[in-house]
Design a protein around this motif. Structure first.
Motif, PDB file in Angstrom:
ATOM      1  N   ASN A  61       0.847  -1.179   0.000  1.00 43.44           N
ATOM      2  CA  ASN A  61       0.000   0.000   0.000  1.00 43.44           C
ATOM      3  C   ASN A  61       0.891   1.240   0.000  1.00 43.44           C
ATOM      4  OD1 ASN A  61      -1.445   2.299   1.201  1.00 43.44           O
ATOM      5  ND2 ASN A  61      -3.138   0.835   1.382  1.00 43.44           N
ATOM      6  N   LYS A  62       0.859   1.998  -1.076  1.00 41.50           N
ATOM      7  CA  LYS A  62       1.741   3.164  -1.218  1.00 41.50           C
ATOM      8  C   LYS A  62       1.457   4.233  -0.174  1.00 41.50           C
ATOM      9  CE  LYS A  62       2.760   2.524  -6.062  1.00 41.50           C
ATOM     10  NZ  LYS A  62       2.692   3.044  -7.410  1.00 41.50           N
ATOM     11  N   LEU A  63       0.190   4.458   0.162  1.00 42.31           N
ATOM     12  CA  LEU A  63      -0.151   5.462   1.168  1.00 42.31           C
ATOM     13  C   LEU A  63       0.447   5.089   2.525  1.00 42.31           C
ATOM     14  CD1 LEU A  63      -1.606   7.982   2.159  1.00 42.31           C
ATOM     15  CD2 LEU A  63      -3.651   6.569   2.480  1.00 42.31           C
ATOM     16  N   LEU A  64       0.296   3.821   2.934  1.00 40.83           N
ATOM     17  CA  LEU A  64       0.851   3.401   4.221  1.00 40.83           C
ATOM     18  C   LEU A  64       2.377   3.498   4.223  1.00 40.83           C
ATOM     19  CD1 LEU A  64      -1.397   0.344   5.138  1.00 40.83           C
ATOM     20  CD2 LEU A  64      -1.476   2.658   6.072  1.00 40.83           C
ATOM     21  N   ARG A  65       2.998   3.185   3.125  1.00 40.68           N
ATOM     22  CA  ARG A  65       4.464   3.288   3.042  1.00 40.68           C
ATOM     23  C   ARG A  65       4.908   4.747   3.134  1.00 40.68           C
ATOM     24  NH1 ARG A  65       6.916  -1.316   2.754  1.00 40.68           N
ATOM     25  NH2 ARG A  65       5.859  -3.078   1.834  1.00 40.68           N
ATOM     26  N   ARG A  66       4.167   5.648   2.496  1.00 39.67           N
ATOM     27  CA  ARG A  66       4.511   7.072   2.593  1.00 39.67           C
ATOM     28  C   ARG A  66       4.302   7.585   4.012  1.00 39.67           C
ATOM     29  NH1 ARG A  66       1.738   8.013  -2.939  1.00 39.67           N
ATOM     30  NH2 ARG A  66       3.538   7.879  -4.311  1.00 39.67           N
TER      31      ARG A  66
ATOM     32  N   GLY B  60       6.455   8.496  10.205  1.00 41.40           N
ATOM     33  CA  GLY B  60       7.173   7.551  11.051  1.00 41.40           C
ATOM     34  C   GLY B  60       8.507   8.045  11.547  1.00 41.40           C
ATOM     35  N   VAL B  61       9.239   8.771  10.705  1.00 41.63           N
ATOM     36  CA  VAL B  61      10.562   9.261  11.121  1.00 41.63           C
ATOM     37  C   VAL B  61      10.445  10.203  12.319  1.00 41.63           C
ATOM     38  CG1 VAL B  61      12.560  10.633  10.420  1.00 41.63           C
ATOM     39  CG2 VAL B  61      11.679   8.858   8.897  1.00 41.63           C
ATOM     40  N   PRO B  62       9.612  11.263  12.253  1.00 42.21           N
ATOM     41  CA  PRO B  62       9.526  12.126  13.443  1.00 42.21           C
ATOM     42  C   PRO B  62       8.898  11.426  14.649  1.00 42.21           C
ATOM     43  CG  PRO B  62       8.106  12.972  11.679  1.00 42.21           C
ATOM     44  CD  PRO B  62       8.883  11.831  11.122  1.00 42.21           C
ATOM     45  N   LEU B  63       7.949  10.521  14.409  1.00 40.84           N
ATOM     46  CA  LEU B  63       7.342   9.795  15.531  1.00 40.84           C
ATOM     47  C   LEU B  63       8.356   8.867  16.199  1.00 40.84           C
ATOM     48  CD1 LEU B  63       3.807   8.968  14.122  1.00 40.84           C
ATOM     49  CD2 LEU B  63       4.353  10.487  16.034  1.00 40.84           C
ATOM     50  N   ALA B  64       9.172   8.178  15.410  1.00 37.68           N
ATOM     51  CA  ALA B  64      10.196   7.299  15.986  1.00 37.68           C
ATOM     52  C   ALA B  64      11.214   8.113  16.776  1.00 37.68           C
ATOM     53  CB  ALA B  64      10.882   6.486  14.891  1.00 37.68           C
TER      54      ALA B  64
ATOM     55  N   GLN C  82       9.084  -5.396   8.769  1.00 31.94           N
ATOM     56  CA  GLN C  82       9.443  -4.768   7.500  1.00 31.94           C
ATOM     57  C   GLN C  82       8.927  -3.335   7.440  1.00 31.94           C
ATOM     58  OE1 GLN C  82       7.643  -6.558   4.102  1.00 31.94           O
ATOM     59  NE2 GLN C  82       5.601  -5.928   4.647  1.00 31.94           N
ATOM     60  N   TRP C  83       7.990  -2.977   8.297  1.00 29.45           N
ATOM     61  CA  TRP C  83       7.495  -1.604   8.349  1.00 29.45           C
ATOM     62  C   TRP C  83       8.501  -0.812   9.161  1.00 29.45           C
ATOM     63  CZ3 TRP C  83       3.436   0.208   5.632  1.00 29.45           C
ATOM     64  CH2 TRP C  83       2.609  -0.734   5.044  1.00 29.45           C
ATOM     65  N   ALA C  84       9.392  -0.184   8.471  1.00 33.79           N
ATOM     66  CA  ALA C  84      10.594   0.389   9.075  1.00 33.79           C
ATOM     67  C   ALA C  84      10.341   1.202  10.334  1.00 33.79           C
ATOM     68  CB  ALA C  84      11.340   1.227   8.042  1.00 33.79           C
ATOM     69  N   ARG C  85       9.670   2.303  10.228  1.00 33.46           N
ATOM     70  CA  ARG C  85       9.494   3.165  11.394  1.00 33.46           C
ATOM     71  C   ARG C  85       8.388   2.667  12.312  1.00 33.46           C
ATOM     72  NH1 ARG C  85      12.373   4.353   7.067  1.00 33.46           N
ATOM     73  NH2 ARG C  85      10.389   4.556   6.044  1.00 33.46           N
ATOM     74  N   LEU C  86       7.409   1.952  11.816  1.00 25.74           N
ATOM     75  CA  LEU C  86       6.358   1.438  12.688  1.00 25.74           C
ATOM     76  C   LEU C  86       6.946   0.488  13.722  1.00 25.74           C
ATOM     77  CD1 LEU C  86       3.461   1.164  13.581  1.00 25.74           C
ATOM     78  CD2 LEU C  86       3.111  -0.522  11.747  1.00 25.74           C
ATOM     79  N   GLY C  87       7.840  -0.383  13.307  1.00 25.82           N
ATOM     80  CA  GLY C  87       8.486  -1.285  14.261  1.00 25.82           C
ATOM     81  C   GLY C  87       9.279  -0.525  15.305  1.00 25.82           C
ATOM     82  N   ALA C  88      10.022   0.491  14.865  1.00 28.58           N
ATOM     83  CA  ALA C  88      10.799   1.304  15.809  1.00 28.58           C
ATOM     84  C   ALA C  88       9.882   2.039  16.779  1.00 28.58           C
ATOM     85  CB  ALA C  88      11.669   2.297  15.042  1.00 28.58           C
ATOM     86  N   LEU C  89       8.805   2.595  16.275  1.00 31.28           N
ATOM     87  CA  LEU C  89       7.840   3.302  17.120  1.00 31.28           C
ATOM     88  C   LEU C  89       7.256   2.356  18.169  1.00 31.28           C
ATOM     89  CD1 LEU C  89       6.117   5.835  17.737  1.00 31.28           C
ATOM     90  CD2 LEU C  89       4.505   5.015  16.009  1.00 31.28           C
ATOM     91  N   LEU C  90       6.837   1.168  17.739  1.00 30.98           N
ATOM     92  CA  LEU C  90       6.258   0.205  18.675  1.00 30.98           C
ATOM     93  C   LEU C  90       7.278  -0.246  19.723  1.00 30.98           C
ATOM     94  CD1 LEU C  90       4.042  -1.867  16.247  1.00 30.98           C
ATOM     95  CD2 LEU C  90       3.255  -0.343  18.074  1.00 30.98           C
ATOM     96  N   CYS C  91       8.531  -0.414  19.315  1.00 35.41           N
ATOM     97  CA  CYS C  91       9.571  -0.762  20.298  1.00 35.41           C
ATOM     98  C   CYS C  91       9.694   0.334  21.349  1.00 35.41           C
ATOM     99  CB  CYS C  91      10.907  -0.970  19.601  1.00 35.41           C
ATOM    100  SG  CYS C  91      11.071  -2.576  18.805  1.00 35.41           S
ATOM    101  N   ASN C  92       9.704   1.579  20.894  1.00 34.21           N
ATOM    102  CA  ASN C  92       9.844   2.701  21.824  1.00 34.21           C
ATOM    103  C   ASN C  92       8.652   2.827  22.757  1.00 34.21           C
ATOM    104  OD1 ASN C  92      12.325   3.376  20.760  1.00 34.21           O
ATOM    105  ND2 ASN C  92      11.497   4.874  19.352  1.00 34.21           N
TER     106      ASN C  92
ATOM    107  N   GLN D 132      17.254   4.731   7.139  1.00 29.07           N
ATOM    108  CA  GLN D 132      15.881   4.327   7.477  1.00 29.07           C
ATOM    109  C   GLN D 132      15.378   4.898   8.792  1.00 29.07           C
ATOM    110  OE1 GLN D 132      13.734   2.619   5.421  1.00 29.07           O
ATOM    111  NE2 GLN D 132      15.375   3.075   3.993  1.00 29.07           N
ATOM    112  N   CYS D 133      16.243   5.477   9.611  1.00 34.12           N
ATOM    113  CA  CYS D 133      15.840   6.110  10.892  1.00 34.12           C
ATOM    114  C   CYS D 133      15.074   5.150  11.781  1.00 34.12           C
ATOM    115  CB  CYS D 133      15.017   7.378  10.611  1.00 34.12           C
ATOM    116  SG  CYS D 133      15.823   8.542   9.521  1.00 34.12           S
ATOM    117  N   ARG D 134      15.571   3.920  11.900  1.00 30.61           N
ATOM    118  CA  ARG D 134      14.913   2.893  12.696  1.00 30.61           C
ATOM    119  C   ARG D 134      15.513   2.721  14.070  1.00 30.61           C
ATOM    120  NH1 ARG D 134      12.910  -1.976   9.245  1.00 30.61           N
ATOM    121  NH2 ARG D 134      12.603  -2.786  11.301  1.00 30.61           N
ATOM    122  N   ALA D 135      16.740   3.108  14.276  1.00 34.81           N
ATOM    123  CA  ALA D 135      17.475   2.697  15.464  1.00 34.81           C
ATOM    124  C   ALA D 135      17.318   3.648  16.650  1.00 34.81           C
ATOM    125  CB  ALA D 135      18.952   2.514  15.130  1.00 34.81           C
ATOM    126  N   TRP D 136      16.542   4.705  16.520  1.00 34.26           N
ATOM    127  CA  TRP D 136      16.368   5.596  17.663  1.00 34.26           C
ATOM    128  C   TRP D 136      15.692   4.863  18.804  1.00 34.26           C
ATOM    129  CZ3 TRP D 136      14.315   9.169  13.478  1.00 34.26           C
ATOM    130  CH2 TRP D 136      15.352   9.950  12.978  1.00 34.26           C
ATOM    131  N   GLY D 137      16.191   5.073  19.987  1.00 36.80           N
ATOM    132  CA  GLY D 137      15.583   4.465  21.160  1.00 36.80           C
ATOM    133  C   GLY D 137      16.136   3.090  21.434  1.00 36.80           C
TER     134      GLY D 137
END
Length: 150
Positions: free
Chosen positions: A6-11, A17-21, A120-130, A145-150
């Motif tokens: 889904n292109k919308l969800l990926r965008r 996702g980046v600022p939220l993560a 595989q949802w790059a920032r969603l996984g990071a957000l959920l971890c945080n 990918q800005c995944r490793a914050w937190g």
């Protein structure tokens, strides 16, 4: 609306996702790891069935090392049926990738010592971890990918 491809969800994942993560990583500041060895281990797999099958090897290896730990798995709906085929799990739950508050609440309720993100949802996984409340998290630090914050 399909979740996978889904292109919308990926965008949204990229632009929101980046600022939220990054912001949610502030919640993790000062958090101390707990329980050595961990007693409650979580796995996050929001991809497709192939991603879960690859993760199953990690689950099996950790199960051998941590036989008394409780293992929990949060998957996307696409993986819900396959989760029953993964040995070594004690608790599983499936959500749609848009159900972020529900996933976060479920993860917090598990009171995890360790959370492994294979999403595989790059920032969603990071957000959920945080937001999970887990004492320690393991995930990806993919460049750009800005995944490793937190």
């Amino acid at each position: 609306m399909a979740e996978r491809s889904n292109k919308l969800l990926r965008r949204l994942d990229r632009w929101a996702g980046v600022p939220l993560a990054a912001t949610s990583a502030l919640l993790r500041l000062g958090r101390k790891p707990v329980a050595d060895p961990p007693q409650r281990v979580g796995f996050l797999c929001l991809g497709a069935i192939g991603d879960l099958l690859l993760l199953s090897a990690c689950i099996a290896a950790l199960r051998e090392r941590l036989p008394r730990a409780t293992f929990v798995l949060l998957t996307s709906r696409a993986n819900a049926q396959a989760a029953a085929l993964v040995p070594g799990l004690d608790i599983t739950a499936a959500f749609g990738v848009r159900q972020v508050p529900a996933m976060s609440a479920w993860l917090r309720a598990q009171r995890l010592d360790l959370l492994v993100d294979s999403s595989q949802w790059a920032r969603l996984g990071a957000l959920l971890c945080n937001l999970s409340g887990a004492g320690s998290t393991v995930g990806f630090a993919t460049p750009g990918q800005c995944r490793a914050w937190g």
